[in-house]
Design a protein around this motif. Structure first.
Motif, PDB file in Angstrom:
ATOM      1  N   VAL A 195       0.860  -1.195   0.000  1.00 35.67           N
ATOM      2  CA  VAL A 195       0.000   0.000   0.000  1.00 35.67           C
ATOM      3  C   VAL A 195       0.894   1.242   0.000  1.00 35.67           C
ATOM      4  CG1 VAL A 195      -1.913   1.163   1.154  1.00 35.67           C
ATOM      5  CG2 VAL A 195      -1.657  -1.312   1.365  1.00 35.67           C
ATOM      6  N   PRO A 196       1.270   1.723  -1.176  1.00 34.09           N
ATOM      7  CA  PRO A 196       2.164   2.885  -1.206  1.00 34.09           C
ATOM      8  C   PRO A 196       1.413   4.214  -1.210  1.00 34.09           C
ATOM      9  CG  PRO A 196       2.005   1.962  -3.405  1.00 34.09           C
ATOM     10  CD  PRO A 196       1.081   1.156  -2.531  1.00 34.09           C
ATOM     11  N   PHE A 197       0.078   4.169  -1.202  1.00 38.71           N
ATOM     12  CA  PHE A 197      -0.670   5.434  -1.202  1.00 38.71           C
ATOM     13  C   PHE A 197      -2.058   5.243  -0.613  1.00 38.71           C
ATOM     14  CE2 PHE A 197      -0.783   3.485  -5.461  1.00 38.71           C
ATOM     15  CZ  PHE A 197      -2.114   3.118  -5.516  1.00 38.71           C
ATOM     16  N   ALA A 198      -2.650   6.357  -0.225  1.00 37.82           N
ATOM     17  CA  ALA A 198      -4.035   6.407   0.240  1.00 37.82           C
ATOM     18  C   ALA A 198      -4.516   7.813  -0.117  1.00 37.82           C
ATOM     19  CB  ALA A 198      -4.088   6.177   1.755  1.00 37.82           C
ATOM     20  N   ASP A 199      -5.717   8.160   0.261  1.00 37.74           N
ATOM     21  CA  ASP A 199      -6.154   9.537   0.027  1.00 37.74           C
ATOM     22  C   ASP A 199      -5.224  10.478   0.792  1.00 37.74           C
ATOM     23  OD1 ASP A 199      -8.265   8.793  -1.559  1.00 37.74           O
ATOM     24  OD2 ASP A 199      -9.728   8.773   0.079  1.00 37.74           O
ATOM     25  N   ARG A 200      -4.662  11.441   0.111  1.00 38.36           N
ATOM     26  CA  ARG A 200      -3.768  12.468   0.678  1.00 38.36           C
ATOM     27  C   ARG A 200      -2.501  11.906   1.317  1.00 38.36           C
ATOM     28  NH1 ARG A 200      -6.651  16.955   0.126  1.00 38.36           N
ATOM     29  NH2 ARG A 200      -8.908  16.860   0.329  1.00 38.36           N
ATOM     30  N   SER A 209      -5.897  11.999  -4.414  1.00 35.73           N
ATOM     31  CA  SER A 209      -6.688  10.896  -3.858  1.00 35.73           C
ATOM     32  C   SER A 209      -5.988   9.579  -4.188  1.00 35.73           C
ATOM     33  CB  SER A 209      -8.092  10.891  -4.455  1.00 35.73           C
ATOM     34  OG  SER A 209      -8.035  10.488  -5.800  1.00 35.73           O
ATOM     35  N   ALA A 210      -6.411   8.517  -3.485  1.00 37.15           N
ATOM     36  CA  ALA A 210      -5.853   7.187  -3.779  1.00 37.15           C
ATOM     37  C   ALA A 210      -6.117   6.834  -5.240  1.00 37.15           C
ATOM     38  CB  ALA A 210      -6.485   6.157  -2.850  1.00 37.15           C
ATOM     39  N   ALA A 211      -7.291   7.217  -5.748  1.00 38.01           N
ATOM     40  CA  ALA A 211      -7.628   6.906  -7.151  1.00 38.01           C
ATOM     41  C   ALA A 211      -6.668   7.609  -8.114  1.00 38.01           C
ATOM     42  CB  ALA A 211      -9.060   7.323  -7.432  1.00 38.01           C
ATOM     43  N   HIS A 212      -6.338   8.860  -7.814  1.00 40.42           N
ATOM     44  CA  HIS A 212      -5.380   9.580  -8.672  1.00 40.42           C
ATOM     45  C   HIS A 212      -4.019   8.887  -8.664  1.00 40.42           C
ATOM     46  CE1 HIS A 212      -8.071  13.255  -7.983  1.00 40.42           C
ATOM     47  NE2 HIS A 212      -8.066  13.063  -9.280  1.00 40.42           N
ATOM     48  N   PHE A 213      -3.549   8.522  -7.464  1.00 37.70           N
ATOM     49  CA  PHE A 213      -2.233   7.874  -7.380  1.00 37.70           C
ATOM     50  C   PHE A 213      -2.259   6.495  -8.043  1.00 37.70           C
ATOM     51  CE2 PHE A 213      -1.613  10.857  -3.713  1.00 37.70           C
ATOM     52  CZ  PHE A 213      -0.586  11.582  -4.299  1.00 37.70           C
ATOM     53  N   ARG A 214      -3.411   5.795  -7.898  1.00 32.14           N
ATOM     54  CA  ARG A 214      -3.517   4.460  -8.517  1.00 32.14           C
ATOM     55  C   ARG A 214      -3.397   4.597 -10.033  1.00 32.14           C
ATOM     56  NH1 ARG A 214      -8.013   3.055  -6.357  1.00 32.14           N
ATOM     57  NH2 ARG A 214      -6.975   2.308  -4.479  1.00 32.14           N
ATOM     58  N   GLU A 215      -4.041   5.595 -10.584  1.00 27.27           N
ATOM     59  CA  GLU A 215      -4.055   5.728 -12.040  1.00 27.27           C
ATOM     60  C   GLU A 215      -2.743   6.297 -12.605  1.00 27.27           C
ATOM     61  OE1 GLU A 215      -6.734   7.689 -15.616  1.00 27.27           O
ATOM     62  OE2 GLU A 215      -7.436   7.868 -13.560  1.00 27.27           O
ATOM     63  N   HIS A 216      -2.134   7.231 -11.885  1.00 29.89           N
ATOM     64  CA  HIS A 216      -0.997   7.949 -12.488  1.00 29.89           C
ATOM     65  C   HIS A 216       0.359   7.634 -11.850  1.00 29.89           C
ATOM     66  CE1 HIS A 216      -3.797  10.321 -14.878  1.00 29.89           C
ATOM     67  NE2 HIS A 216      -4.539  10.386 -13.788  1.00 29.89           N
ATOM     68  N   TYR A 217       0.397   7.305 -10.558  1.00 29.57           N
ATOM     69  CA  TYR A 217       1.680   7.034  -9.897  1.00 29.57           C
ATOM     70  C   TYR A 217       1.999   5.537  -9.913  1.00 29.57           C
ATOM     71  CZ  TYR A 217       4.985   6.581  -5.949  1.00 29.57           C
ATOM     72  OH  TYR A 217       6.055   6.273  -5.153  1.00 29.57           O
TER      73      TYR A 217
END
Lengths: 124, 447
Positions: free
Chosen positions: B300-305, B342-350
């Motif tokens: 889990v490398p990201f979450a919201d904010r 958001s987690a969704a942004h990081f999931r899609e782009h990071y």
């Protein structure tokens, strides 16, 4: 004596590349100045003199034509070579890598606009 | 306003970065540059208690300090040029030492394309501070672009009404729009990331070893020149080691597993290693550490904010940690500024960038297994050295094997690309014909 610094050092008057050469790399100046010169039928015109941090040789990289001008060291200068294939491979993953080059090209077009205007309307 | 709009950074947005090493500084540098480009006014605060001017472990981020050819060129194009006041030495060759012989592999261009630096202020008890720290230079670059540096250790991270708040040495910094975890694996701040309640767990790691050997600069110039000494020796639990020339020191970076002081001492006494050191060297390094080296990746490398990068996230296996820090840090910045946090942004782009490193490391593991085989069997090692020697002596040779070794150990290529070269038929013909020659000679000698 060993050179400890990065890149390759060019002596005063030494060419980094010559007009008409095939361009397979661009360069970033690390130290000193590089003069961009173009031959004409009558003489040689200095298009720009670039300093540390500035990029040169990027046009041939993108348009794949021969070098449109020569680059000559003014005094001792040191430049870092940026390999064409590696650069484009990196840019395919990260297009924002082109931002700095676009900024540099925009600045040069702006400067050219100014020179053309001055040439046609010297009174302005 | 939709729910996802809440996660888009607008004017006045605040980013907090835990850790001012390269991944934290790169995140700050690119977030500020990109925000300025699109006309967003954001603020970035970097929490880094280390003083990179200080010598020894207190100012150091425990790393070999090699900036790869690719990273150096990329940074130059980005406008980040390593100043001479930070550069220890430009490198243009590797000397590969094996149990059966040595060979030099030079960069194809006649220039110094790799940089060696000290990550901190230099080895313990360093007499003179002639050069600055690389990490200090990057942090200063972030500050120059507008980041605020808080020299505080973060000891708490919690979410209040969906927004992250940081506690640092009794002070509270609330209402961040994004917190980036960019701390080292051994840093106490990485425990803070684990206890934030977002499911983050530190990646798997192994113990590496770094030692600093004081040497006369004249000796370094004569013996090392502008070359890194690379040791591929059949020593148990040691994958490879590099001796990196810097000013008045050589940094020895040993990679493997279960490393400890005894193993390091024994390695330094190996005849091939002693062969590049002064005969009268007493065998006592002036500074040493056993840092943890990331060989995994948190699920889990990201979450919201919240997002992690650098050693707290994923890095390149055994090499080019600075290159990985650049890739991850920049990807976090681009996602945050251009997309959202958001987690969704990081999931899609990071995540694609993050995953590409993880996938690449699978190729890396395979390549290091092959390297282990080459170093274990003397006939194969001899064949490898002979092929590389032949390649290096002929300017027209395509240098396939040399480029594999160069790219493997300089961090100049992704492992996946090295793998593609490694499966080429002409390369195998070179190696197997050389191996056949060696075995035939051995057979005749014993007959």
């Amino acid at each position: 004596m060993q050179q400890l610094e990065l890149g390759r050092t060019y002596a005063d008057g030494e060419f980094v590349f010559r007009e008409g050469d095939r361009g397979d790399a661009m360069y970033v100046i690390q130290f000193g100045k590089i003069r961009i010169v173009k031959r004409t039928a009558a003489n040689e015109v200095t298009l720009a003199t670039l300093g540390p941090g500035e990029i040169l040789g990027e046009m041939s990289l993108f348009d794949q034509h021969e070098r449109s001008a020569s680059a000559v060291a003014v005094g001792e200068a040191r430049v870092l070579t940026v390999d064409r294939r590696k650069f484009f491979a990196s840019m395919s993953h990260d297009p924002t890598l082109a931002f700095k080059i676009l900024c540099s090209m925009s600045a040069r077009i702006r400067q050219l606009n100014q020179q053309v205007t001055q040439h046609h309307c010297p009174d302005l | 306003m939709s729910a996802s709009d809440d996660y888009v950074l607008e004017d006045g947005a605040r980013i907090g970065i835990i850790g001012g090493g390269p991944s934290g500084s790169f995140t700050a540098i690119f977030a500020l540059k990109m925000a300025r480009m699109v006309g967003k006014d954001i603020s970035v605060t970097i929490f880094e208690p280390k003083d990179f001017v200080r010598c020894g472990p207190v100012g150091c981020n425990h790393c070999g300090g090699v900036i790869s050819e690719l990273l150096l060129q990329t940074l130059a194009v980005e406008g980040i040029n390593i100043p001479d006041t930070v550069l220890q030495r430009g490198i243009n060759a590797y000397h590969l030492h094996t149990a059966v012989g040595s060979v030099a592999i030079a960069t194809p261009r006649l220039e110094n394309t790799i940089a060696t630096v000290h990550r901190g202020g230099g080895p313990l008890n360093m007499a003179t501070h002639e050069k600055g720290s690389f990490d200090g230079f990057l942090l200063a670059e972030a500050v120059r672009l507008g980041a605020e540096h808080q020299p505080l250790k973060v000891d708490g991270l919690e979410f209040r009404q969906g927004k992250p708040c940081l506690k640092a040495q009794g002070r509270e910094f609330a209402d961040f729009d994004l917190v980036v975890g960019a701390s080292g694996l051994k840093s106490p701040s990485s425990q803070v990331l684990e206890s934030a309640g977002v499911g983050y767990r530190r990646p798997a790691s192994v113990t590496a070893a770094i030692v600093e050997i004081p040497l006369d600069p004249a000796f370094i110039a004569a013996k090392f020149g502008n070359a890194i000494q690379l040791f591929l020796l059949p020593v148990k639990d040691i994958k490879f080691a590099a001796m990196i020339p810097k000013g008045n020191y050589a940094t020895v970076c040993i990679l493997g597993k279960n490393l400890n002081t005894d193993r390091v001492n024994s390695f330094l006494q190996h005849e091939r290693v002693r062969g590049v050191l002064p005969p009268d060297w007493a065998g006592r390094p002036c500074c040493r550490c056993l840092p943890r080296m990331n060989v995994g990746a948190p699920r889990v490398p990201f979450a919201d904010r919240f997002v992690v990068c650098g050693d707290a996230g994923s890095t390149r296996l055994f090499k080019d940690g600075l290159g990985a820090a650049y890739l991850m840090g920049k990807s976090v910045a681009i996602t945050a500024v251009f997309q959202g946090v958001s987690a969704a942004h990081f999931r899609e782009h990071y995540q694609p960038v993050y995953r590409s490193l993880i996938w690449d490391n699978y190729f890396g593991r395979y390549l290091f297994c092959v390297t282990d085989v080459y170093k274990r069997f003397p006939a194969l090692t001899k064949a490898m050295v002979a092929v590389v020697r032949e390649e290096q002596s002929d300017p027209r040779n395509p240098k396939r094997f040399s480029s594999i070794l160069w790219n493997m150990f300089t961090g100049n290529e992704r492992y996946k690309n090295i793998f593609s070269t490694a499966v080429s038929l002409p390369l195998h013909l070179d190696i197997w014909s050389e191996l056949a020659r060696i075995l035939t000679r051995r057979h005749h000698a014993t007959a």
